[in-house]
Design a protein around this motif. Structure first.
Motif, PDB file in Angstrom:
ATOM      1  N   ASP A   7      61.791  44.810  48.026  1.00 10.70           N
ATOM      2  CA  ASP A   7      60.468  45.106  47.495  1.00 10.70           C
ATOM      3  C   ASP A   7      59.851  46.358  48.126  1.00 10.70           C
ATOM      4  O   ASP A   7      58.874  46.905  47.611  1.00 10.70           O
ATOM      5  CB  ASP A   7      59.522  43.913  47.696  1.00 10.70           C
ATOM      6  N   ARG A  13      60.347  49.624  43.288  1.00 15.17           N
ATOM      7  CA  ARG A  13      59.291  50.277  44.071  1.00 15.17           C
ATOM      8  C   ARG A  13      59.325  51.795  43.875  1.00 15.17           C
ATOM      9  O   ARG A  13      58.288  52.451  43.741  1.00 15.17           O
ATOM     10  CB  ARG A  13      59.461  49.928  45.554  1.00 15.17           C
ATOM     11  N   ARG A  16      57.733  52.699  40.632  1.00  9.75           N
ATOM     12  CA  ARG A  16      56.257  52.688  40.630  1.00  9.75           C
ATOM     13  C   ARG A  16      55.714  54.042  41.069  1.00  9.75           C
ATOM     14  O   ARG A  16      54.743  54.551  40.498  1.00  9.75           O
ATOM     15  CB  ARG A  16      55.737  51.575  41.531  1.00  9.75           C
ATOM     16  N   TYR A  35      54.598  56.407  52.742  1.00  9.32           N
ATOM     17  CA  TYR A  35      54.535  54.947  52.832  1.00  9.32           C
ATOM     18  C   TYR A  35      55.588  54.409  53.796  1.00  9.32           C
ATOM     19  O   TYR A  35      55.294  53.567  54.650  1.00  9.32           O
ATOM     20  CB  TYR A  35      54.726  54.325  51.446  1.00  9.32           C
ATOM     21  N   TRP A  39      55.112  52.344  57.160  1.00  7.46           N
ATOM     22  CA  TRP A  39      55.754  51.032  57.296  1.00  7.46           C
ATOM     23  C   TRP A  39      56.457  50.926  58.652  1.00  7.46           C
ATOM     24  O   TRP A  39      56.414  49.878  59.299  1.00  7.46           O
ATOM     25  CB  TRP A  39      56.758  50.866  56.154  1.00  7.46           C
ATOM     26  N   ARG A 118      46.901  44.070  55.366  1.00  9.18           N
ATOM     27  CA  ARG A 118      48.225  44.689  55.247  1.00  9.18           C
ATOM     28  C   ARG A 118      49.289  43.689  54.842  1.00  9.18           C
ATOM     29  O   ARG A 118      50.093  43.939  53.934  1.00  9.18           O
ATOM     30  CB  ARG A 118      48.597  45.344  56.576  1.00  9.18           C
ATOM     31  N   LEU A 121      48.850  42.510  51.172  1.00 11.60           N
ATOM     32  CA  LEU A 121      49.330  43.489  50.200  1.00 11.60           C
ATOM     33  C   LEU A 121      50.857  43.482  50.124  1.00 11.60           C
ATOM     34  O   LEU A 121      51.435  43.575  49.039  1.00 11.60           O
ATOM     35  CB  LEU A 121      48.825  44.882  50.568  1.00 11.60           C
ATOM     36  N   GLU A 122      51.506  43.369  51.269  1.00  9.28           N
ATOM     37  CA  GLU A 122      52.966  43.298  51.272  1.00  9.28           C
ATOM     38  C   GLU A 122      53.446  42.054  50.526  1.00  9.28           C
ATOM     39  O   GLU A 122      54.399  42.109  49.741  1.00  9.28           O
ATOM     40  CB  GLU A 122      53.483  43.278  52.715  1.00  9.28           C
ATOM     41  N   MET A 125      52.804  42.365  46.713  1.00 12.23           N
ATOM     42  CA  MET A 125      53.717  43.335  46.113  1.00 12.23           C
ATOM     43  C   MET A 125      55.106  42.727  45.960  1.00 12.23           C
ATOM     44  O   MET A 125      55.811  42.988  44.974  1.00 12.23           O
ATOM     45  CB  MET A 125      53.771  44.600  46.964  1.00 12.23           C
ATOM     46  N   TYR A 177      50.261  51.404  47.786  1.00 11.82           N
ATOM     47  CA  TYR A 177      50.609  50.337  46.838  1.00 11.82           C
ATOM     48  C   TYR A 177      50.235  50.764  45.425  1.00 11.82           C
ATOM     49  O   TYR A 177      49.687  49.991  44.636  1.00 11.82           O
ATOM     50  CB  TYR A 177      49.919  49.033  47.249  1.00 11.82           C
ATOM     51  N   GLN A 180      50.347  49.259  41.179  1.00 10.79           N
ATOM     52  CA  GLN A 180      50.444  47.807  41.325  1.00 10.79           C
ATOM     53  C   GLN A 180      49.780  47.094  40.158  1.00 10.79           C
ATOM     54  O   GLN A 180      50.247  46.048  39.710  1.00 10.79           O
ATOM     55  CB  GLN A 180      49.778  47.364  42.634  1.00 10.79           C
TER      56      GLN A 180
END
Length: 360
Positions: A7, A13, A16, A35, A39, A118, A121-122, A125, A177, A180
């Motif tokens: 993901d 991803r 997107r 991103y 991460w 955080r 959202l992970e 997603m 993100y 989304q």
């Protein structure tokens, strides 16, 4: 990267980012690299440990156990549409921003709330990403925002701590993100909200502005037509013109801060339960989660992604929180009636997955 979850680095991803930047590979690559750097720098893989494989009902239960009772009301697993879009419901009118800032134990600061945002959202997603592979099509999230009673409490923008927190963190985080949401639907919106949004969307790309719908009273026929495209009246509370009892909507009635024992327990906490080092303690694994080839693939990018896409899969709906199993209503409108700027491109010889990167 210490690990490479599907993901996070998988084809969907990447698609997107390509869609968000209208197929501009250079811009999409630069944004995606930012991103991935975030991460790694923020050790998001540590934050995810023990949480990503939870079923939605278990993640929601864990979320409730660590968040402030004064957190803005939202339901992460409100429902899933026929097209596989993941619906998140929120009603910001009941949010008490002053209490959110002032009524908290010393162990839980706004930094802990940032960690909670955080990891949420992970998780969301990943839910959307997994659904793409299950349904073999591009799936998104729908944010359903009920503005009923908005203005009864102090608006968050007038609370300095929250305003600074949002300015320092939220814009940057949300950019990671991108692509989304298929729809951000605001209903029961006061005139001022509609006016400000109408002005703001003139500065957005058409693709983005078409996904924001700010509408008036929820019982109006135009609003109901859009809501029927999401689901039947039986899943919506009365404020949205539905028949679902408010008591059956998680965290809605009573609101968490209306439960004196919940507030007392919150104020007596000696540990936050979530920090940038992850959940502590970690919740027990979901009972129905088993180690399968597909589950493993959802955590680690597989080189054979295209071959996997050609294999038939059982289409299973995402888990639904406190929602009776109801069949699709006869009056559901087709996806095009939602008037959102999203189209599936014609698949090339590479199969369904190749079409997902085509800009719409």
């Amino acid at each position: 990267m210490p690990e490479k979850p599907r993901d996070v680095v998988g084809d969907i991803r990447v698609c997107r980012y390509l869609r968000f930047y209208s197929g501009d590979v250079a811009k999409a690559s630069a944004a995606f690299a930012k991103y991935l750097q975030y991460w790694v720098d923020e050790k998001i893989h540590v934050l995810r440990e023990g949480l990503m494989d939870l079923e939605l009902k278990d993640f929601t239960k864990w979320l409730e156990s660590v968040m402030s009772p004064y957190t803005p009301h939202f339901v992460p697993g409100f429902t899933t549409t026929q097209d596989g879009h993941f619906v998140i419901f929120t009603s910001p009118g009941s949010f008490k921003p002053n209490e959110f800032v002032s009524k908290r134990p010393a162990c839980h600061t706004l930094e802990n709330d940032l960690a909670l945002i955080r990891v949420s959202l992970e998780y969301f997603m990943k839910q959307v990403d997994d659904n793409c592979y299950k349904r073999r099509r591009m799936c998104y999230a729908i944010k359903l925002i009920d503005c009923k009673e908005l203005g009864n409490e102090t608006l968050p923008v007038f609370v300095p701590e929250i305003r600074k927190f949002a300015q320092d963190n939220l814009g940057k985080i949300m950019s990671f993100y991108c692509e989304q949401d298929i729809l951000l639907l605001v209903v029961n919106a006061p005139f001022m909200v509609r006016a400000i949004t109408a002005f703001a969307t003139t500065f957005m790309a058409k693709r983005q502005s078409n996904r924001i719908k700010v509408m008036g009273t929820a019982t109006g026929s135009d609003v109901q037509n859009v809501l029927r495209a999401i689901g039947p009246a039986s899943i919506f509370p009365p404020t949205l013109g539905g028949t679902r009892k408010a008591e059956d909507v998680p965290f809605l009635k009573p609101l968490l801060y209306q439960d004196e024992s919940r507030v007392k327990k919150w104020m007596e906490r000696s540990s936050a339960g979530i920090s940038h080092s992850g959940a502590d303690p970690k919740p027990p694994p979901s009972a129905n989660v088993s180690e399968t080839a597909d589950a493993s693939a959802s955590r680690t990018e597989q080189a054979s992604g295209y071959e996997r896409a050609e294999q038939p899969e059982t289409l299973e709906p995402l888990p639904v929180v406190n929602l009776e199993d109801v069949g699709p209503p006869e009056d559901v409108q087709p996806e095009s009636d939602m008037k959102v700027d999203i189209q599936e491109a014609t698949a090339t010889s590479g199969g369904w997955l190749c079409s997902c990167s085509a800009p719409c």
